[in-house]
Design a protein around this motif. Structure first.
Motif, PDB file in Angstrom:
ATOM      1  N   ALA A   1       0.806  -1.250  -0.069  1.00  0.00           N
ATOM      2  CA  ALA A   1       0.035   0.071   0.073  1.00  0.00           C
ATOM      3  C   ALA A   1       0.812   1.180   0.155  1.00  0.00           C
ATOM      4  O   ALA A   1       0.538   2.012  -0.663  1.00  0.00           O
ATOM      5  CB  ALA A   1      -0.957   0.098   1.175  1.00  0.00           C
ATOM      6  N   MET A   2       1.947   1.173   0.789  1.00  0.00           N
ATOM      7  CA  MET A   2       2.832   2.223   0.817  1.00  0.00           C
ATOM      8  C   MET A   2       4.245   1.944   1.191  1.00  0.00           C
ATOM      9  O   MET A   2       4.590   1.904   1.777  1.00  0.00           O
ATOM     10  CB  MET A   2       2.349   3.254   2.062  1.00  0.00           C
ATOM     11  CG  MET A   2       3.489   4.653   1.971  1.00  0.00           C
ATOM     12  SD  MET A   2       2.897   5.615   3.489  1.00  0.00           S
ATOM     13  CE  MET A   2       4.275   7.029   3.204  1.00  0.00           C
ATOM     14  N   PRO A   3       4.620   1.438  -0.318  1.00  0.00           N
ATOM     15  CA  PRO A   3       6.006   0.740  -0.240  1.00  0.00           C
ATOM     16  C   PRO A   3       7.198   1.883   0.150  1.00  0.00           C
ATOM     17  O   PRO A   3       7.031   2.787  -0.539  1.00  0.00           O
ATOM     18  CB  PRO A   3       6.130  -0.014  -1.393  1.00  0.00           C
ATOM     19  CG  PRO A   3       5.038   0.489  -2.115  1.00  0.00           C
ATOM     20  CD  PRO A   3       4.521   1.317  -1.629  1.00  0.00           C
ATOM     21  N   LEU A   4       8.052   1.381   1.089  1.00  0.00           N
ATOM     22  CA  LEU A   4       9.367   2.208   1.125  1.00  0.00           C
ATOM     23  C   LEU A   4      10.556   1.299   1.026  1.00  0.00           C
ATOM     24  O   LEU A   4      10.581   0.427   1.559  1.00  0.00           O
ATOM     25  CB  LEU A   4       9.364   2.775   2.607  1.00  0.00           C
ATOM     26  CG  LEU A   4       8.156   3.832   2.958  1.00  0.00           C
ATOM     27  CD1 LEU A   4       8.198   3.831   4.394  1.00  0.00           C
ATOM     28  CD2 LEU A   4       8.211   4.996   2.388  1.00  0.00           C
ATOM     29  N   VAL A   5      11.084   1.469  -0.438  1.00  0.00           N
ATOM     30  CA  VAL A   5      11.980   0.683  -0.635  1.00  0.00           C
ATOM     31  C   VAL A   5      13.612   0.627   0.018  1.00  0.00           C
ATOM     32  O   VAL A   5      13.924  -0.282   0.389  1.00  0.00           O
ATOM     33  CB  VAL A   5      12.332   0.646  -2.280  1.00  0.00           C
ATOM     34  CG1 VAL A   5      13.388  -0.348  -2.793  1.00  0.00           C
ATOM     35  CG2 VAL A   5      10.914   0.355  -2.999  1.00  0.00           C
ATOM     36  N   ASN A   6      13.908   1.878  -0.004  1.00  0.00           N
ATOM     37  CA  ASN A   6      15.090   2.187   0.823  1.00  0.00           C
ATOM     38  C   ASN A   6      15.032   3.539   1.646  1.00  0.00           C
ATOM     39  O   ASN A   6      14.797   4.465   1.083  1.00  0.00           O
ATOM     40  CB  ASN A   6      16.203   2.431  -0.431  1.00  0.00           C
ATOM     41  CG  ASN A   6      17.501   1.648  -0.135  1.00  0.00           C
ATOM     42  OD1 ASN A   6      17.666   0.900   0.777  1.00  0.00           O
ATOM     43  ND2 ASN A   6      18.278   1.844  -1.016  1.00  0.00           N
ATOM     44  N   TYR A   7      14.894   3.353   2.799  1.00  0.00           N
ATOM     45  CA  TYR A   7      14.507   4.360   3.801  1.00  0.00           C
ATOM     46  C   TYR A   7      15.424   4.470   4.739  1.00  0.00           C
ATOM     47  O   TYR A   7      15.931   3.280   5.329  1.00  0.00           O
ATOM     48  CB  TYR A   7      13.006   4.511   3.866  1.00  0.00           C
ATOM     49  CG  TYR A   7      12.522   3.094   4.689  1.00  0.00           C
ATOM     50  CD1 TYR A   7      12.357   2.060   4.219  1.00  0.00           C
ATOM     51  CD2 TYR A   7      12.583   3.006   6.112  1.00  0.00           C
ATOM     52  CE1 TYR A   7      12.188   1.067   4.854  1.00  0.00           C
ATOM     53  CE2 TYR A   7      12.255   1.961   6.880  1.00  0.00           C
ATOM     54  CZ  TYR A   7      11.816   1.022   6.267  1.00  0.00           C
ATOM     55  OH  TYR A   7      11.438  -0.036   7.010  1.00  0.00           O
ATOM     56  N   ASP A   8      15.467   5.439   5.453  1.00  0.00           N
ATOM     57  CA  ASP A   8      16.176   5.749   6.742  1.00  0.00           C
ATOM     58  C   ASP A   8      15.264   6.442   7.683  1.00  0.00           C
ATOM     59  O   ASP A   8      15.120   7.893   7.049  1.00  0.00           O
ATOM     60  CB  ASP A   8      17.605   6.247   6.407  1.00  0.00           C
ATOM     61  CG  ASP A   8      18.334   6.411   7.801  1.00  0.00           C
ATOM     62  OD1 ASP A   8      17.905   6.063   8.877  1.00  0.00           O
ATOM     63  OD2 ASP A   8      19.472   6.743   7.891  1.00  0.00           O
ATOM     64  N   VAL A   9      14.660   6.155   8.674  1.00  0.00           N
ATOM     65  CA  VAL A   9      14.124   6.882   9.560  1.00  0.00           C
ATOM     66  C   VAL A   9      14.883   7.127  11.055  1.00  0.00           C
ATOM     67  O   VAL A   9      14.163   7.092  11.888  1.00  0.00           O
ATOM     68  CB  VAL A   9      12.713   6.550   9.912  1.00  0.00           C
ATOM     69  CG1 VAL A   9      11.670   6.712   8.453  1.00  0.00           C
ATOM     70  CG2 VAL A   9      12.699   5.046  10.123  1.00  0.00           C
ATOM     71  N   GLY A  10      16.063   6.530  10.737  1.00  0.00           N
ATOM     72  CA  GLY A  10      17.025   6.838  11.717  1.00  0.00           C
ATOM     73  C   GLY A  10      16.923   5.685  12.780  1.00  0.00           C
ATOM     74  O   GLY A  10      17.622   5.369  13.882  1.00  0.00           O
ATOM     75  N   ASP A  11      16.602   4.488  12.285  1.00  0.00           N
ATOM     76  CA  ASP A  11      16.251   3.220  12.838  1.00  0.00           C
ATOM     77  C   ASP A  11      17.631   2.551  12.855  1.00  0.00           C
ATOM     78  O   ASP A  11      18.447   2.879  11.738  1.00  0.00           O
ATOM     79  CB  ASP A  11      15.262   2.281  12.528  1.00  0.00           C
ATOM     80  CG  ASP A  11      13.814   2.864  12.879  1.00  0.00           C
ATOM     81  OD1 ASP A  11      13.930   4.279  13.371  1.00  0.00           O
ATOM     82  OD2 ASP A  11      12.795   2.471  12.560  1.00  0.00           O
ATOM     83  N   LEU A  12      18.047   1.603  13.589  1.00  0.00           N
ATOM     84  CA  LEU A  12      19.112   0.931  13.066  1.00  0.00           C
ATOM     85  C   LEU A  12      18.938   0.092  11.844  1.00  0.00           C
ATOM     86  O   LEU A  12      17.909  -0.499  11.644  1.00  0.00           O
ATOM     87  CB  LEU A  12      19.399  -0.241  14.343  1.00  0.00           C
ATOM     88  CG  LEU A  12      20.691  -1.134  14.394  1.00  0.00           C
ATOM     89  CD1 LEU A  12      21.694   0.091  14.509  1.00  0.00           C
ATOM     90  CD2 LEU A  12      20.634  -2.165  15.299  1.00  0.00           C
ATOM     91  N   ILE A  13      20.164   0.151  11.046  1.00  0.00           N
ATOM     92  CA  ILE A  13      20.134  -0.427   9.919  1.00  0.00           C
ATOM     93  C   ILE A  13      21.032  -1.624   9.682  1.00  0.00           C
ATOM     94  O   ILE A  13      22.249  -1.604  10.248  1.00  0.00           O
ATOM     95  CB  ILE A  13      20.454   0.615   8.684  1.00  0.00           C
ATOM     96  CG1 ILE A  13      19.337   1.567   8.685  1.00  0.00           C
ATOM     97  CG2 ILE A  13      20.631   0.077   7.327  1.00  0.00           C
ATOM     98  CD1 ILE A  13      19.590   2.858   7.870  1.00  0.00           C
ATOM     99  N   VAL A  14      20.697  -2.511   9.049  1.00  0.00           N
ATOM    100  CA  VAL A  14      21.512  -3.646   8.857  1.00  0.00           C
ATOM    101  C   VAL A  14      21.887  -3.757   7.351  1.00  0.00           C
ATOM    102  O   VAL A  14      20.956  -3.716   6.490  1.00  0.00           O
ATOM    103  CB  VAL A  14      20.785  -5.167   9.050  1.00  0.00           C
ATOM    104  CG1 VAL A  14      21.660  -6.222   8.701  1.00  0.00           C
ATOM    105  CG2 VAL A  14      20.518  -5.336  10.712  1.00  0.00           C
ATOM    106  N   GLN A  15      22.935  -3.840   6.926  1.00  0.00           N
ATOM    107  CA  GLN A  15      23.379  -3.761   5.650  1.00  0.00           C
ATOM    108  C   GLN A  15      24.006  -5.151   4.985  1.00  0.00           C
ATOM    109  O   GLN A  15      24.802  -5.560   5.801  1.00  0.00           O
ATOM    110  CB  GLN A  15      24.578  -2.632   5.274  1.00  0.00           C
ATOM    111  CG  GLN A  15      24.232  -2.036   3.974  1.00  0.00           C
ATOM    112  CD  GLN A  15      24.825  -0.466   3.821  1.00  0.00           C
ATOM    113  OE1 GLN A  15      25.317  -0.062   5.022  1.00  0.00           O
ATOM    114  NE2 GLN A  15      25.000  -0.017   2.773  1.00  0.00           N
ATOM    115  N   ASP A  16      23.250  -5.703   3.992  1.00  0.00           N
ATOM    116  CA  ASP A  16      23.589  -6.846   3.440  1.00  0.00           C
ATOM    117  C   ASP A  16      23.912  -6.650   2.208  1.00  0.00           C
ATOM    118  O   ASP A  16      23.172  -6.556   1.119  1.00  0.00           O
ATOM    119  CB  ASP A  16      22.449  -7.900   3.701  1.00  0.00           C
ATOM    120  CG  ASP A  16      22.787  -9.077   2.977  1.00  0.00           C
ATOM    121  OD1 ASP A  16      24.023  -9.499   2.858  1.00  0.00           O
ATOM    122  OD2 ASP A  16      21.761  -9.763   2.489  1.00  0.00           O
TER     123      ASP A  16
END
Lengths: 391, 83
Positions: free
Chosen positions: A256-271
């Motif tokens: 419904a509201m896709p966010l493909v690549n986003y950063d809202v300040g949450d912890l991010i895991v990069q693979d």
């Protein structure tokens, strides 16, 4: 990978904002909060009518407008059900009685009132929690015992209060799980509550606005599956020097509201080139040169302060990275806020953090509760607002 | 047998969501779209089904793609009872 490819294809075709979505994920623009806010309508898939979607809000970090995200009822239900399915994996005992906490004077409270659903030997009981005195908390505990509630869902501050009351009145409860919503639970609280209530503690991290819901538990060690074939056994957030494992994620591909690549300040895991958010908020910790974490301060508070924060008086500690040294503490009660700020300043100084100034704001009773997570949020007077984003 | 299961599931749906009233529940009925169930009500239904039929609802079937449709729930009950 097939899922991801199909998903991206759907997004490209149906979401105006992503009509030129590159095929390579590492070329996809990272959306930050401001961009998400400014492009909400373009981020809604053409397959959906915004009026029929469920509006959800992020917590908002005290002095900012929460970020709105939208899901279909189906997506919301799917996420919730994943959560219930995961809950069942934590116990062999087929727990059938749940206590769900809420603030009786907020939106949710008005909706639920004191509804009890007890049929077929299962129960979902809604328990109001902003009481004015210990006796009322004790009465709730008695009710919880009488109804045989085995699993409590609510904020950590409430469980600490229950533990305090049990201790004070030498009351014993038979709760198997306390599920803390949305906040990182400092070890000292975890141990205190577990010891007194004799229960297991689960932490539900608040990333469900986006991907799903993450769990951390001391009772089993499942592997973590972010996406099909993308597994992670343990996650460590080096910034705060703590382990966030074992963790279970519920994941979903929201349409419904896709966010493909986003950063809202949450912890991010990069693979590789793919970025996965998993919903640990930077605002939950303080990011300083020496990695001072809020649990350090919590730990100090629990021993140092001569007063308690009641559930309705939850405080927030927020670090502004751009100012590099500002911490804001906000509670409902100004004198408590001032005292806590002084204490925090002393703790930081004793840790050699002389460059950090502590600011505090009282919220003038403009607290509201986030419907989704149960966290109390303050709306601070406009003159106190910072001019930049604080995550 | 499935018809009988369906009847009993319909009764449970109406117990959990009395607002359904006389709305006809069929195997093609969707809990969320047609009956306005939320996830908590879906879970209540699952727990009620477990009690009513004396089964343990398989966790792998606890997905909205499965349990959102009344007929699918009936199928899971039927399969579990006939294992």
């Amino acid at each position: 990978m097939k899922h991801i490819t199909e998903y991206l294809s759907y997004v490209r075709k149906n979401v105006p904002f992503y009509k030129d979505l590159p095929s390579s994920l590492d070329k996809v623009e990272i959306l930050y909060k401001r961009a998400i806010r400014n492009n909400t309508e373009k981020l809604i898939s053409n397959d959906y009518n915004i009026q029929q979607l469920v509006e959800e809000q992020t917590n908002g970090t005290t002095d900012h407008i929460p970020l709105k995200v939208y899901k279909s009822k189906y997506e919301r239900g799917r996420l919730d059900l994943q959560l219930w399915a995961k809950r069942r994996t934590f116990t062999q005992n087929n727990i059938r009685r749940f206590g769900i906490s809420y603030y009786s004077n907020d939106f949710l409270g008005k909706t639920l009132r004191e509804k009890e659903i007890i049929k077929h030997d299962f129960a979902f009981v809604y328990i109001p929690m902003n009481h004015s005195n210990d006796i009322e908390y004790l009465n709730d505990l008695k009710r919880i015992s009488k109804l045989g509630i085995q699993w409590l869902i609510g904020p950590i501050s409430l469980f600490k209060k229950y533990a305090d009351v049990c201790m004070k009145y030498r009351f014993k409860v038979n709760i198997e799980f306390c599920e803390c919503v949305s906040e990182y639970v400092p070890d000292v609280y975890r141990k205190y509550i577990r010891d007194i209530l004799g229960c297991n503690l689960l932490t539900q991290y608040s990333c469900h606005e986006f991907w799903g819901i993450a769990y951390s538990s001391s009772v089993n060690s499942p592997s973590l599956e972010l996406f099909p074939n993308v597994k992670c056994l343990a996650l460590k957030d080096k910034r705060f020097e703590r382990e966030l494992s074992p963790t279970i994620f519920t994941s979903t591909f929201l349409k419904a509201m896709p966010l493909v690549n986003y950063d809202v300040g949450d912890l991010i895991v990069q693979d590789g080139s793919t970025i996965y958010n998993y919903g640990y908020r930077q605002s939950d910790g303080i990011y300083l040169s020496k990695f001072v974490h809020c649990s350090v301060i919590d730990n100090a508070f629990i021993e140092s302060l001569d007063f308690e924060f009641l559930p309705l008086e939850q405080y927030q500690i927020i670090y502004s990275q751009s100012k590099n040294s500002v911490i804001i503490i906000s509670t409902l009660n100004e004198s408590k806020t001032r005292k806590a700020a002084q204490m925090l300043q002393e703790i930081l100084k004793s840790n050699g953090e002389y460059g950090v100034s502590v600011d505090y704001k009282a919220s003038q009773r403009k607290f509201y509760r986030d419907r989704l997570t149960g966290k109390m949020r303050a709306i601070i007077n406009a003159r106190h607002l910072n001019t930049h984003e604080i995550w | 047998m499935k018809t009988e299961i369906l009847k009993r599931v319909c009764v449970l749906c109406k117990e959990i969501c009395p607002g359904i009233g006389t709305y006809p529940i069929k195997s093609g009925t969707y809990l969320i779209d047609d009956l306005s169930f939320d996830s908590l009500m879906v879970m209540q239904l699952i727990l009620a089904v477990e009690k009513e039929f004396g089964i343990s609802f398989p966790n792998e079937k606890l997905k909205l793609s499965v349990v959102s449709r009344v007929g699918n729930i009936v199928d899971v009950i039927y399969d579990t009872l006939n294992k």
